[in-house]
Motif scaffolding. Structure first.
Motif, PDB file in Angstrom:
ATOM      1  N   THR A  13      33.503  31.022 129.943  1.00 11.08           N
ATOM      2  CA  THR A  13      33.904  32.405 129.671  1.00 11.08           C
ATOM      3  C   THR A  13      34.674  32.965 130.856  1.00 11.08           C
ATOM      4  O   THR A  13      34.473  32.553 132.005  1.00 11.08           O
ATOM      5  CB  THR A  13      32.674  33.293 129.394  1.00 11.08           C
ATOM      6  OG1 THR A  13      31.789  33.239 130.524  1.00 11.08           O
ATOM      7  CG2 THR A  13      31.929  32.819 128.150  1.00 11.08           C
ATOM      8  N   LEU A  14      35.539  33.898 130.588  1.00 10.76           N
ATOM      9  CA  LEU A  14      36.286  34.623 131.612  1.00 10.76           C
ATOM     10  C   LEU A  14      36.247  36.101 131.255  1.00 10.76           C
ATOM     11  O   LEU A  14      36.736  36.490 130.192  1.00 10.76           O
ATOM     12  CB  LEU A  14      37.732  34.123 131.691  1.00 10.76           C
ATOM     13  CG  LEU A  14      38.625  34.821 132.720  1.00 10.76           C
ATOM     14  CD1 LEU A  14      38.096  34.570 134.130  1.00 10.76           C
ATOM     15  CD2 LEU A  14      40.064  34.358 132.598  1.00 10.76           C
ATOM     16  N   LEU A  15      35.604  36.877 132.102  1.00 15.63           N
ATOM     17  CA  LEU A  15      35.426  38.303 131.867  1.00 15.63           C
ATOM     18  C   LEU A  15      34.704  38.548 130.549  1.00 15.63           C
ATOM     19  O   LEU A  15      35.009  39.496 129.809  1.00 15.63           O
ATOM     20  CB  LEU A  15      36.780  39.032 131.877  1.00 15.63           C
ATOM     21  CG  LEU A  15      37.597  38.929 133.172  1.00 15.63           C
ATOM     22  CD1 LEU A  15      38.930  39.635 133.007  1.00 15.63           C
ATOM     23  CD2 LEU A  15      36.815  39.517 134.351  1.00 15.63           C
ATOM     24  N   GLY A  16      33.753  37.662 130.253  1.00 20.11           N
ATOM     25  CA  GLY A  16      32.965  37.791 129.030  1.00 20.11           C
ATOM     26  C   GLY A  16      33.640  37.289 127.769  1.00 20.11           C
ATOM     27  O   GLY A  16      33.060  37.389 126.688  1.00 20.11           O
ATOM     28  N   VAL A  17      34.861  36.742 127.893  1.00 23.08           N
ATOM     29  CA  VAL A  17      35.592  36.241 126.724  1.00 23.08           C
ATOM     30  C   VAL A  17      35.458  34.724 126.672  1.00 23.08           C
ATOM     31  O   VAL A  17      35.821  34.042 127.641  1.00 23.08           O
ATOM     32  CB  VAL A  17      37.078  36.631 126.786  1.00 23.08           C
ATOM     33  CG1 VAL A  17      37.827  36.099 125.578  1.00 23.08           C
ATOM     34  CG2 VAL A  17      37.216  38.151 126.881  1.00 23.08           C
ATOM     35  N   PRO A  18      34.931  34.132 125.585  1.00 24.16           N
ATOM     36  CA  PRO A  18      34.824  32.669 125.483  1.00 24.16           C
ATOM     37  C   PRO A  18      36.206  32.015 125.508  1.00 24.16           C
ATOM     38  O   PRO A  18      37.136  32.480 124.852  1.00 24.16           O
ATOM     39  CB  PRO A  18      34.111  32.441 124.151  1.00 24.16           C
ATOM     40  CG  PRO A  18      33.461  33.749 123.841  1.00 24.16           C
ATOM     41  CD  PRO A  18      34.328  34.817 124.438  1.00 24.16           C
ATOM     42  N   LEU A  19      36.309  30.928 126.249  1.00 25.31           N
ATOM     43  CA  LEU A  19      37.587  30.237 126.395  1.00 25.31           C
ATOM     44  C   LEU A  19      37.679  28.984 125.538  1.00 25.31           C
ATOM     45  O   LEU A  19      38.511  28.116 125.787  1.00 25.31           O
ATOM     46  CB  LEU A  19      37.800  29.860 127.871  1.00 25.31           C
ATOM     47  CG  LEU A  19      37.847  31.023 128.858  1.00 25.31           C
ATOM     48  CD1 LEU A  19      38.080  30.511 130.265  1.00 25.31           C
ATOM     49  CD2 LEU A  19      38.931  32.017 128.480  1.00 25.31           C
ATOM     50  N   ALA A  21      38.729  28.728 122.533  1.00 22.72           N
ATOM     51  CA  ALA A  21      40.012  28.704 121.818  1.00 22.72           C
ATOM     52  C   ALA A  21      41.115  28.154 122.719  1.00 22.72           C
ATOM     53  O   ALA A  21      41.979  27.383 122.272  1.00 22.72           O
ATOM     54  CB  ALA A  21      40.367  30.103 121.327  1.00 22.72           C
ATOM     55  N   LEU A  22      41.087  28.522 124.008  1.00 22.65           N
ATOM     56  CA  LEU A  22      42.077  27.992 124.945  1.00 22.65           C
ATOM     57  C   LEU A  22      41.876  26.504 125.167  1.00 22.65           C
ATOM     58  O   LEU A  22      42.842  25.737 125.269  1.00 22.65           O
ATOM     59  CB  LEU A  22      41.980  28.753 126.271  1.00 22.65           C
ATOM     60  CG  LEU A  22      43.007  28.408 127.348  1.00 22.65           C
ATOM     61  CD1 LEU A  22      44.404  28.750 126.856  1.00 22.65           C
ATOM     62  CD2 LEU A  22      42.710  29.154 128.637  1.00 22.65           C
ATOM     63  N   ALA A  23      40.599  26.079 125.227  1.00 19.73           N
ATOM     64  CA  ALA A  23      40.312  24.657 125.419  1.00 19.73           C
ATOM     65  C   ALA A  23      40.761  23.829 124.225  1.00 19.73           C
ATOM     66  O   ALA A  23      41.056  22.640 124.367  1.00 19.73           O
ATOM     67  CB  ALA A  23      38.808  24.468 125.655  1.00 19.73           C
ATOM     68  N   ILE A  24      40.823  24.432 123.046  1.00 20.42           N
ATOM     69  CA  ILE A  24      41.246  23.704 121.845  1.00 20.42           C
ATOM     70  C   ILE A  24      42.767  23.650 121.748  1.00 20.42           C
ATOM     71  O   ILE A  24      43.348  22.621 121.394  1.00 20.42           O
ATOM     72  CB  ILE A  24      40.655  24.373 120.591  1.00 20.42           C
ATOM     73  CG1 ILE A  24      39.135  24.169 120.563  1.00 20.42           C
ATOM     74  CG2 ILE A  24      41.279  23.808 119.322  1.00 20.42           C
ATOM     75  CD1 ILE A  24      38.457  24.915 119.429  1.00 20.42           C
ATOM     76  N   ILE A  29      49.846  20.964 124.409  1.00 18.86           N
ATOM     77  CA  ILE A  29      51.056  21.012 125.237  1.00 18.86           C
ATOM     78  C   ILE A  29      51.357  19.637 125.828  1.00 18.86           C
ATOM     79  O   ILE A  29      52.504  19.326 126.175  1.00 18.86           O
ATOM     80  CB  ILE A  29      50.875  22.074 126.346  1.00 18.86           C
ATOM     81  CG1 ILE A  29      50.578  23.438 125.708  1.00 18.86           C
ATOM     82  CG2 ILE A  29      52.100  22.183 127.240  1.00 18.86           C
ATOM     83  CD1 ILE A  29      50.295  24.530 126.706  1.00 18.86           C
ATOM     84  N   MET A  30      50.348  18.785 125.951  1.00 17.73           N
ATOM     85  CA  MET A  30      50.547  17.473 126.552  1.00 17.73           C
ATOM     86  C   MET A  30      51.412  16.564 125.690  1.00 17.73           C
ATOM     87  O   MET A  30      52.005  15.617 126.189  1.00 17.73           O
ATOM     88  CB  MET A  30      49.191  16.793 126.783  1.00 17.73           C
ATOM     89  CG  MET A  30      48.265  17.541 127.711  1.00 17.73           C
ATOM     90  SD  MET A  30      46.651  16.760 127.791  1.00 17.73           S
ATOM     91  CE  MET A  30      47.094  15.101 128.259  1.00 17.73           C
ATOM     92  N   TYR A  31      51.478  16.829 124.403  1.00 18.95           N
ATOM     93  CA  TYR A  31      52.237  15.961 123.503  1.00 18.95           C
ATOM     94  C   TYR A  31      53.665  16.457 123.387  1.00 18.95           C
ATOM     95  O   TYR A  31      53.895  17.595 122.978  1.00 18.95           O
ATOM     96  CB  TYR A  31      51.579  15.927 122.125  1.00 18.95           C
ATOM     97  CG  TYR A  31      50.247  15.224 122.123  1.00 18.95           C
ATOM     98  CD1 TYR A  31      50.177  13.842 122.032  1.00 18.95           C
ATOM     99  CD2 TYR A  31      49.061  15.947 122.231  1.00 18.95           C
ATOM    100  CE1 TYR A  31      48.956  13.188 122.042  1.00 18.95           C
ATOM    101  CE2 TYR A  31      47.836  15.308 122.245  1.00 18.95           C
ATOM    102  CZ  TYR A  31      47.792  13.930 122.148  1.00 18.95           C
ATOM    103  OH  TYR A  31      46.586  13.290 122.166  1.00 18.95           O
TER     104      TYR A  31
END
Length: 226
Positions: A13-19, A21-24, A29-31
């Motif tokens: 989490t960052l500032l109480g927001v689960p990350l 979605a960002l991890a998914i 971008i790697m492809y």
């Protein structure tokens, strides 16, 4: 100690927001995207070869009607492999260790295969609930058992993927903790433990790819039944 072992499976989490979605979304971008050039890079050629080979293997048990699912199943395979492999890196989060995510992938796809079977060939789809030649007294019992086995399929898909990845991550953390603790008191034992850790890491790389393949393969088998 038991609680700290499972802290690695908590969504960052960052500032109480689960990350999560960002991890998914970030690993996509790697492809690299295909270009309009006549000659592609080596990485693009390798990526295209892998996708073509996997799609070819994926469509072997499927009839022509199931070939419409090729893009969806191939994308799912690449997504699962990427999540599983990146989760083995230090200081990373593995979204596929979350049962909610795996069930969210398995349930709609399984339900789509069931709906397709009921729409295209309802007699054949319902025929799976009662094997041919069943004795009369066993008919109600078998129908109940086959119905339960049908509805438990998405749960089995999600739990299998979650359990295998979670167990592997826990084993890696336990063995690495043991090697770190034994390093000062028993260096030889710590070296042997580190060797086991390296072998286990290689095994987990194989498990990360195999479990993604098994997940998609079972979906193709469910689709072929319908």
């Amino acid at each position: 100690m038991t609680v700290s072992l499972f802290d690695q499976f908590m969504s960052p989490t960052l500032l109480g927001v689960p990350l999560i979605a960002l991890a998914i979304t970030l690993p996509w971008i790697m492809y690299p995207a295909p270009t309009t050039r006549w000659l592609n890079s080596r990485f693009l050629a390798l990526q295209g070869w892998f996708i073509n080979r996997f799609t070819q293997q994926l469509l072997l048990p499927l009839s022509l009607g199931g070939h419409k699912w090729a893009a969806l199943l191939t994308s799912l395979m690449i997504f699962l492999i990427t999540m599983n492999m990146l989760g083995l890196l230090p200081y990373t989060f593995t979204p596929t260790t979350q049962l909610s995510l795996n069930l969210g992938l398995a349930t709609p796809l399984w339900l789509a295969t069931v709906i397709i079977g009921m729409r295209n060939q309802p007699t054949h789809a319902l025929g799976h609930l009662l094997p041919e030649g069943t004795p009369g007294p066993l008919i109600p019992v078998l129908i109940v058992i086959e119905t339960i086995s049908l509805f438990i399929r998405p749960l089995a898909l999600g739990v299998r993927l979650t359990a295998n990845l979670t167990a592997g991550h826990l084993l890696i953390q336990l063995i690495s903790t043991a090697a770190f603790v034994l390093l000062s008191s028993m260096p030889v034992v710590a070296l042997l433990t580190s060797t086991v850790l390296v072998l286990l890491t290689l095994l987990e790389v194989a498990v990360a790819m195999i479990q993604a393949y098994v997940f998609v393969l079972l979906l193709t088998l469910y689709l072929q039944e319908n």
